[in-house]
Design an enzyme around this catalytic site. Structure first.
Site, PDB file in Angstrom:
ATOM      1  N   GLU A 302       0.826  -1.090   0.447  1.00  0.00           N
ATOM      2  CA  GLU A 302      -0.167  -0.089   0.230  1.00  0.00           C
ATOM      3  C   GLU A 302       0.618   1.257   0.122  1.00  0.00           C
ATOM      4  O   GLU A 302       0.365   2.081   0.333  1.00  0.00           O
ATOM      5  CB  GLU A 302      -1.039  -0.017   1.199  1.00  0.00           C
ATOM      6  N   CYS A 393     -11.090   0.789   7.641  1.00  0.00           N
ATOM      7  CA  CYS A 393     -10.085   1.784   7.710  1.00  0.00           C
ATOM      8  C   CYS A 393     -10.487   2.969   7.354  1.00  0.00           C
ATOM      9  O   CYS A 393     -10.764   3.975   7.389  1.00  0.00           O
ATOM     10  CB  CYS A 393      -8.607   2.009   7.535  1.00  0.00           C
TER      11      CYS A 393
HETATM   12 ZN   LIG Z   1      -7.838   2.956   4.715  1.00  0.00          ZN
END
Ligand SMILES: [Zn+2]
Length: 646
Positions: A302, A393
């Site tokens: 990520e 998230c």
């Molecule tokens: Zn996120």
């Protein structure tokens, strides 16, 4: 008085601009208010249901009961609850909501019961019995604590400093100070505790919180965190913050850390530290930012890619990274007063974040590419928005941003009110000698007309400034019917200084005419393409809007006069119509491979000629933030282009 928003520098902070005091900025209409209302009415109720189903609250109940079996979800489940509680805190600052207030009270009661006598609180650690801080590289213990603190600050700033949530957060923060301040290490693999501790210092005046935040930043980059398996760059632990010129590793972690760096620099007056953050911001913008404002191009880790590694189809661009980028840019705007930070906030908000939410506010993107093919298939990623995620998230992060959007509209200096983002809003700025209250009305971003009407003003000269967006080549300004021109020295702003009177109107006309945007030559993945933008909005082409049986994969743009041909797709927004060619010839093949001994460029014949293998068509572009609200078919922002660049 503190700002009723996430960031409120102390009076002694080294910042050029300050957020409006108290409830100084309130959204009243337009697209941003629609987004905020949608988040309140559709997204937050969904979050409450999803967290009950996913076990976020059950994990706390288990911790209270002393259970050691049955923890559900990733180690950072508490943080989803905290982000949602933060969103609720800001929402309660707009208007009371019995349902949200009751949920917050119930969740706070659970947290109070779950908190250990010494202040520690983490449902994962408490239920599993794993020793505290034994693997801070991946346990997210400070990360969860940071989100708890941020939630508490939201409630303190809207509900009062005696809110029980602030007591819980302070007890935990005091425990962190006792445990880690002055020691070596104790650095979480996932930042956010830094900016949370600075804000808690701002809220309480308790200086050890600031010192601990500063320590966590200074100790990073010394290899104290350990090896995550992704390497030390992933954790921003490769080299000290003061010596790092570029962003690398996990994008959300890197950006939350930068927000903390900016906060610490502001409160300690450390210009050298701020300058390093400025340099990294400039590099990110120049080499690692998608047209949509999305950042973090790599799926692997990520993470940020190399400079100019900006693939449209494989762009990762996590929603949280766009949000974190806004949080960082806002702090840089406060520190420097430079409009370029507000420009990036606008780009990331309307495109990078805006596209992450479905039209009904109940589905979300975690990953935000700039292209999807019709045959897109990944087992764990259908390429469409989801209601929720096992790693959830992003959705509550969107909700806390939406609930606090008003905070990002305007700032003040001593005697100037600066308007950075355009929306229906009411703003009240305490300037030296009195309060300047204005109402802003605008159909932005669909219309470029923005009226700022003075409701009341100090009894002497003061300034009213509006940002001139970096994308805008033609902006006109009028005060009470008389044209005013920007001072070239006033970079990125028009400032009008006068003895403002109630009823005075500053009218801005920002030319939103659609425009073409070409990629820089170093971005290999975008070579030979062109995109369409209109005002602050990036546009995209979806299969649903293209004529007849033409596949989106086979369209090449031959851009003509974009401005004269605006249209509208009901429910989606204004369209931009572009002259294009539909390529009819079969793709090149050499031995069955999609390669050839001859170049296969898009057709280059003049519009209307079929001789080059292209039929003239009109391609239709719609706002990128509205994509994937229909049939889930192909989309692309960057289109192959024919002919010379215009
Ligand atoms: Zn996120």
């Amino acid at each position: 008085m503190t700002a009723r928003g996430p960031v409120s520098p102390t009076p002694s902070a080294a910042v050029r601009h300050r957020p409006l005091d108290g409830p100084g900025a309130r959204l009243t209409g337009g697209l941003l208010r629609d987004w905020q209302r949608r988040s309140h009415e559709a997204s937050l109720p969904l979050a409450l249901r999803q967290m009950e189903a996913a076990g976020n609250l059950d994990n706390l109940r288990l911790a209270i009961a002393g259970g050691h079996e049955g923890y559900r979800g990733p180690v950072f489940m508490d943080s989803d609850l905290y982000k949602t509680l933060e969103a609720i805190g800001w929402e309660l600052g707009h208007a009371d909501s019995p349902a949200l207030r009751e949920f917050a009270a119930e969740a706070t009661a659970l947290l109070e019961k779950a908190q250990q006598p010494d202040g520690y609180l983490n449902s994962y650690i408490q239920v599993t019995g794993e020793p505290r801080y034994s693997r801070l590289m991946s346990s997210h213990e400070h990360y969860c604590a940071g989100h708890l603190i941020q939630a508490a600050i939201a409630h303190a700033r809207t509900q009062g400093a005696d809110t029980p949530l602030l007591g819980i957060a302070r007890r935990f923060a005091d425990y962190l100070v006792d445990t880690f301040l002055g020691g070596e290490g104790g650095i979480d693999g996932h930042p956010i505790i830094e900016t949370a501790l600075v804000e808690l210092y701002r809220e309480t005046g308790h200086e050890p919180y600031l010192r601990l935040a500063s320590q966590f930043i200074e100790q990073r980059g010394q290899g104290l965190i350990g090896d995550s398996g992704f390497g030390r760059r992933y954790l921003q632990d490769w080299e000290p913050v003061r010596e790092t010129a570029v962003l690398y590793g996990h994008a959300v972690r890197a950006l939350y850390l930068e927000a903390g760096v900016a906060d610490v620099a502001a409160e300690t007056g450390d210009g050298e530290l701020l300058a390093t953050s400025v340099a990294r911001w400039e590099d990110m913008v120049a080499t690692k930012t998608s047209l949509t404002g999305g950042v973090g191009s790599r799926h692997s880790g990520e993470s940020f890619g190399d400079g100019f590694e900006l693939p449209p189809d494989r762009a990762y661009n996590e929603t949280c990274a766009a949000i974190a980028s806004i949080q960082w840019s806002w702090r840089m705007l406060l520190a420097t007063g430079e409009s370029r930070y507000a420009d990036l906030i606008e780009r990331a908000l309307y495109n990078g974040v805006g596209a992450a939410i479905s039209a009904n506010g109940q589905r979300f993107f975690y990953v935000n590419p700039l292209q999807r093919r019709d045959d897109h298939y990944e087992e764990d990623d259908p390429g469409r928005r989801n209601e929720w995620f096992s790693c959830a998230c992003c959705p509550p992060n969107i909700m806390r941003l939406m609930a606090s959007l008003g905070h990002y509209l305007a700032t003040t200096t001593n005697d100037v009110l600066y308007v950075h983002q355009f929306a229906g809003a009411s703003l009240a700025a305490n300037l030296g000698g009195g309060t300047l209250r204005v109402d802003m009305t605008s159909g932005y971003p669909w219309s470029g007309q923005v009226d700022v009407q003075v409701r009341s003003a100090p009894p002497r000269d003061c300034g009213l400034a509006v940002r001139i967006p970096g994308w805008c080549r033609d902006a006109r300004f009028v005060v009470n019917g008389s044209p005013v021109t920007p001072d070239p020295a006033d970079l990125g702003y028009l400032t009008v200084r006068r003895h403002w009177m109630p009823g005075d109107v500053l009218r801005c006309d920002l030319n939103l005419t659609a425009r073409l945007t070409y990629p820089g030559r170093r971005i290999d993945a975008l070579r030979g393409t062109v995109a369409v933008e209109r005002g602050p909005l990036v546009y995209c082409f979806e299969q649903a809007d293209q004529p007849g049986d033409v596949s989106l994969e086979d369209i090449a743009l031959s851009p003509g006069d974009l401005a004269a041909r605006d249209g509208e797709v009901p429910g989606i927004g204004p369209t931009v119509l572009v002259e294009a060619h539909a390529v009819r010839q079969e793709p090149a093949r050499q031995g069955g491979l999609p390669y050839s001994g001859q170049p296969e460029d898009p057709p280059t014949a003049p519009s209307g000629s079929a001789a080059a293998g292209g039929d003239p068509i009109t391609a239709v572009a719609v706002p990128y933030f509205q994509w994937d609200n229909r049939d889930g078919r192909a989309m692309r922002v960057w289109m192959p282009r024919t002919g010379p660049a215009q």
